[in-house]
Design a protein around this motif. Structure first.
Motif, mmCIF file in Angstrom:
data_model
loop_
_atom_site.group_PDB
_atom_site.id
_atom_site.type_symbol
_atom_site.label_atom_id
_atom_site.label_comp_id
_atom_site.label_asym_id
_atom_site.label_seq_id
_atom_site.Cartn_x
_atom_site.Cartn_y
_atom_site.Cartn_z
ATOM 1 N N PHE A 20 0.834 -1.205 0.000
ATOM 2 C CA PHE A 20 0.000 0.000 0.000
ATOM 3 C C PHE A 20 0.868 1.254 0.000
ATOM 4 C CE2 PHE A 20 -3.285 -2.636 2.586
ATOM 5 C CZ PHE A 20 -3.684 -3.288 1.437
ATOM 6 N N LEU A 21 1.953 1.240 0.754
ATOM 7 C CA LEU A 21 2.864 2.388 0.754
ATOM 8 C C LEU A 21 3.449 2.612 -0.632
ATOM 9 C CD1 LEU A 21 4.651 1.604 4.125
ATOM 10 C CD2 LEU A 21 3.341 3.693 3.673
ATOM 11 N N ARG A 22 3.869 1.531 -1.268
ATOM 12 C CA ARG A 22 4.462 1.661 -2.608
ATOM 13 C C ARG A 22 3.430 2.107 -3.640
ATOM 14 N NH1 ARG A 22 7.034 -3.538 -1.037
ATOM 15 N NH2 ARG A 22 9.085 -3.001 -0.198
ATOM 16 N N ASP A 23 2.163 1.855 -3.357
ATOM 17 C CA ASP A 23 1.091 2.308 -4.249
ATOM 18 C C ASP A 23 0.726 3.774 -4.008
ATOM 19 O OD1 ASP A 23 0.916 -0.178 -5.427
ATOM 20 O OD2 ASP A 23 -0.807 -0.842 -4.238
ATOM 21 N N GLY A 24 1.364 4.407 -3.024
ATOM 22 C CA GLY A 24 1.129 5.827 -2.779
ATOM 23 C C GLY A 24 0.117 6.136 -1.707
ATOM 24 N N HIS A 25 -0.288 5.142 -0.919
ATOM 25 C CA HIS A 25 -1.247 5.376 0.156
ATOM 26 C C HIS A 25 -0.519 5.707 1.460
ATOM 27 C CE1 HIS A 25 -4.362 3.901 -2.476
ATOM 28 N NE2 HIS A 25 -3.788 2.715 -2.577
ATOM 29 N N ASP A 26 -1.149 6.518 2.289
ATOM 30 C CA ASP A 26 -0.687 6.688 3.652
ATOM 31 C C ASP A 26 -1.133 5.470 4.458
ATOM 32 O OD1 ASP A 26 0.280 9.231 2.992
ATOM 33 O OD2 ASP A 26 -1.596 10.207 3.587
ATOM 34 N N VAL A 27 -0.257 4.990 5.334
ATOM 35 C CA VAL A 27 -0.535 3.752 6.061
ATOM 36 C C VAL A 27 -0.228 3.927 7.541
ATOM 37 C CG1 VAL A 27 0.134 1.325 6.366
ATOM 38 C CG2 VAL A 27 -0.100 2.270 4.062
ATOM 39 N N THR A 28 -1.172 3.453 8.367
ATOM 40 C CA THR A 28 -0.922 3.290 9.799
ATOM 41 C C THR A 28 -0.960 1.799 10.106
ATOM 42 O OG1 THR A 28 -1.908 5.419 10.394
ATOM 43 C CG2 THR A 28 -1.760 3.755 12.135
ATOM 44 N N VAL A 29 0.028 1.334 10.839
ATOM 45 C CA VAL A 29 0.090 -0.056 11.257
ATOM 46 C C VAL A 29 -0.139 -0.137 12.764
ATOM 47 C CG1 VAL A 29 1.708 -1.962 11.700
ATOM 48 C CG2 VAL A 29 1.533 -0.961 9.407
ATOM 49 N N LEU A 30 -1.055 -0.993 13.162
ATOM 50 C CA LEU A 30 -1.273 -1.307 14.572
ATOM 51 C C LEU A 30 -0.841 -2.745 14.801
ATOM 52 C CD1 LEU A 30 -2.475 -0.780 17.425
ATOM 53 C CD2 LEU A 30 -4.672 -1.611 16.514
ATOM 54 N N ASP A 31 0.097 -2.955 15.723
ATOM 55 C CA ASP A 31 0.575 -4.309 16.003
ATOM 56 C C ASP A 31 1.094 -4.347 17.436
ATOM 57 O OD1 ASP A 31 1.641 -6.754 13.831
ATOM 58 O OD2 ASP A 31 2.292 -6.817 15.930
ATOM 59 N N ASN A 32 0.794 -5.428 18.147
ATOM 60 C CA ASN A 32 1.257 -5.535 19.534
ATOM 61 C C ASN A 32 2.579 -6.291 19.654
ATOM 62 O OD1 ASN A 32 0.504 -8.187 19.108
ATOM 63 N ND2 ASN A 32 -0.875 -8.306 20.862
ATOM 64 N N LEU A 33 3.156 -6.665 18.500
ATOM 65 C CA LEU A 33 4.434 -7.390 18.480
ATOM 66 C C LEU A 33 4.375 -8.645 19.353
ATOM 67 C CD1 LEU A 33 6.970 -4.402 18.559
ATOM 68 C CD2 LEU A 33 5.993 -5.569 16.575
ATOM 69 N N GLU A 34 3.263 -9.316 19.281
ATOM 70 C CA GLU A 34 3.058 -10.573 20.006
ATOM 71 C C GLU A 34 4.218 -11.530 19.730
ATOM 72 O OE1 GLU A 34 1.672 -13.996 21.798
ATOM 73 O OE2 GLU A 34 0.676 -12.057 21.977
ATOM 74 N N PRO A 35 4.874 -12.061 20.756
ATOM 75 C CA PRO A 35 6.041 -12.924 20.542
ATOM 76 C C PRO A 35 5.672 -14.362 20.201
ATOM 77 C CG PRO A 35 5.676 -12.613 22.880
ATOM 78 C CD PRO A 35 4.650 -11.753 22.180
ATOM 79 N N PHE A 36 4.664 -14.534 19.328
ATOM 80 C CA PHE A 36 4.302 -15.869 18.873
ATOM 81 C C PHE A 36 5.434 -16.461 18.046
ATOM 82 C CE2 PHE A 36 1.899 -18.502 15.681
ATOM 83 C CZ PHE A 36 1.607 -19.543 16.553
ATOM 84 N N TYR A 37 6.161 -15.588 17.359
ATOM 85 C CA TYR A 37 7.408 -15.969 16.707
ATOM 86 C C TYR A 37 8.363 -14.795 16.804
ATOM 87 C CZ TYR A 37 5.579 -13.496 12.544
ATOM 88 O OH TYR A 37 5.071 -12.560 11.679
ATOM 89 N N ILE A 46 8.969 -3.670 9.886
ATOM 90 C CA ILE A 46 8.736 -2.246 10.136
ATOM 91 C C ILE A 46 9.802 -1.403 9.425
ATOM 92 C CG2 ILE A 46 8.684 -0.468 11.935
ATOM 93 C CD1 ILE A 46 7.587 -2.717 13.805
ATOM 94 N N ASP A 47 11.040 -1.868 9.410
ATOM 95 C CA ASP A 47 12.094 -1.156 8.673
ATOM 96 C C ASP A 47 11.788 -1.130 7.170
ATOM 97 O OD1 ASP A 47 13.491 -0.709 11.015
ATOM 98 O OD2 ASP A 47 14.846 -2.413 10.746
ATOM 99 N N VAL A 48 11.270 -2.233 6.649
ATOM 100 C CA VAL A 48 10.869 -2.262 5.234
ATOM 101 C C VAL A 48 9.806 -1.198 4.967
ATOM 102 C CG1 VAL A 48 9.673 -3.642 3.483
ATOM 103 C CG2 VAL A 48 11.471 -4.688 4.882
ATOM 104 N N HIS A 49 8.853 -1.069 5.877
ATOM 105 C CA HIS A 49 7.792 -0.064 5.718
ATOM 106 C C HIS A 49 8.377 1.348 5.703
ATOM 107 C CE1 HIS A 49 4.728 -2.992 7.752
ATOM 108 N NE2 HIS A 49 5.027 -3.338 6.517
ATOM 109 N N ARG A 50 9.262 1.627 6.629
ATOM 110 C CA ARG A 50 9.825 2.974 6.716
ATOM 111 C C ARG A 50 10.619 3.328 5.458
ATOM 112 N NH1 ARG A 50 11.137 1.991 13.074
ATOM 113 N NH2 ARG A 50 9.204 2.914 13.877
ATOM 114 N N GLU A 51 11.332 2.351 4.939
ATOM 115 C CA GLU A 51 12.070 2.585 3.688
ATOM 116 C C GLU A 51 11.114 2.848 2.531
ATOM 117 O OE1 GLU A 51 15.275 0.280 0.769
ATOM 118 O OE2 GLU A 51 14.764 -0.571 2.723
ATOM 119 N N ALA A 52 10.027 2.066 2.450
ATOM 120 C CA ALA A 52 9.045 2.268 1.378
ATOM 121 C C ALA A 52 8.391 3.633 1.492
ATOM 122 C CB ALA A 52 7.988 1.164 1.422
#
Length: 328
Positions: A20-37, A46-52
């Motif tokens: 969505f970021l690469r398509d030109g949309h503004d994006v908000t991500v909500l995540d609790n970083l659950e340590p399931f993995y 998240i770093d990939v998102h910031r770069e995009a």
């Protein structure tokens, strides 16, 4: 367009947010970083998102929070045009061990989101469902009219999400679409999935482990195909109020999958068999005719092609990804 992606630091949500970021949309991500993995995989996402976002000059915001937090959900949804709801406690076996937690996150969290979306008047909510809603097959491939008799608490929570979405559409006119994903795989995938596990073990000279006799079959879906379906639905009302299968319409046995990975990476290894795990589906196979009709969905890769691409990605990203996979 401003898109809120819940669970957007996870595997599927992470790919969606980046697209969505690469398509030109503004994006908000909500995540609790659950340590399931391994949390490191999510941090990398998240770093990939910031770069995009930098490359495309669009707004990106990461919020560490939980869909069970009603006030957080309400605040974030109020600023969104479309909500893409991927947040969930994943894992069939996890749901067997901890059904209360899975229900709390997957059901109560979804109700928070649907209520907030109704009050905010968002354009659409796209929800991640699962082939786990089908349970034991009466016929294959599954089409969307197949009986839904899930055999795990996880599957029950996903089916409940679908019914909640339908009710909010019927009662409040909230546009919703539920996508039944069939075993999604690809770069940055969860390390406890069969494909990543087989690849990791073979790369390190360890035999792939099959739980059961290996005759179980799966419809594996490459993550790019899931992204394409969601991209279409950001602006299309063609499936509002509906559920759609998103799969490859191709199947492979776990035995054949293990052999495919083993033969490419470490052909001298012998496959190891252990006891089958409870609540795992015996077979999955998607009919994608409805998705093809409604949103021109078309799987882009066979399973063999997709697995080959994942192996190439794994080898290219082994330095950072493999330690996280093997520590999970």
């Amino acid at each position: 367009m401003h898109v809120l992606v819940t669970g957007g630091a996870g595997f599927i949500g992470g790919h969606l947010a980046a697209a969505f970021l690469r398509d030109g949309h503004d994006v908000t991500v909500l995540d609790n970083l659950e340590p399931f993995y391994a949390e490191g995989i999510k941090r990398h996402t998240i770093d990939v998102h910031r770069e995009a976002a930098r490359d495309c000059d669009v707004a990106y915001r990461f919020v560490e929070g939980d869909v069970r937090d009603e006030s957080t959900v309400t605040d974030l949804v109020a600023d969104a045009d479309v909500v893409v709801h991927q947040a969930a406690q994943a894992g069939v076996r996890e749901s067997v061990d901890n059904p209360r937690k899975v229900t709390d996150i997957n059901v109560d969290g979804t109700v928070n989101l649907l209520q907030a979306a109704t009050e905010a008047g968002v354009d659409r909510v796209i929800l991640a469902s699962s082939s786990s809603v089908y349970g034991k097959p009466r016929s294959l491939p599954y089409d969307e009219s197949h009986p839904t008799e899930p055999v795990s608490p996880y599957g029950v929570t996903k089916l409940t999400q679908e019914h909640m979405a339908r009710v909010y559409t019927e009662l409040h006119g909230l546009p919703t679409v539920c996508l039944r994903y069939f075993t999604v795989y690809g770069p940055r995938m969860r390390p406890n999935m069969a494909i990543s596990n087989f690849v990791s073990r073979c790369v390190n000279g360890e035999p792939p482990v099959i739980y059961g006799d290996g005759q179980q079959t799966r419809d594996f879906t490459y993550v790019d195909d899931v992204v394409d379906a969601n991209r279409t639905l950001l602006t299309s009302d063609a499936a509002d109020g509906e559920v759609l299968n998103i799969g490859s319409s191709d199947t492979i046995s776990i035995q054949e999958l293990a052999e495919t990975v083993r033969d490419q990476l470490a052909p001298d290894l012998e496959i190891v068999y252990e006891s089958a795990r409870e609540a795992d589906a015996e077979h999955t196979h998607a009919s994608v005719s409805k998705a093809r009709e409604r949103i021109d969905y078309e799987p882009s890769r066979t399973i063999t092609e997709g697995v080959g691409e994942f192996i190439e990605w794994y080898q290219a990203n082994r330095e950072w990804y493999e330690p996280l996979v093997r520590s999970s």
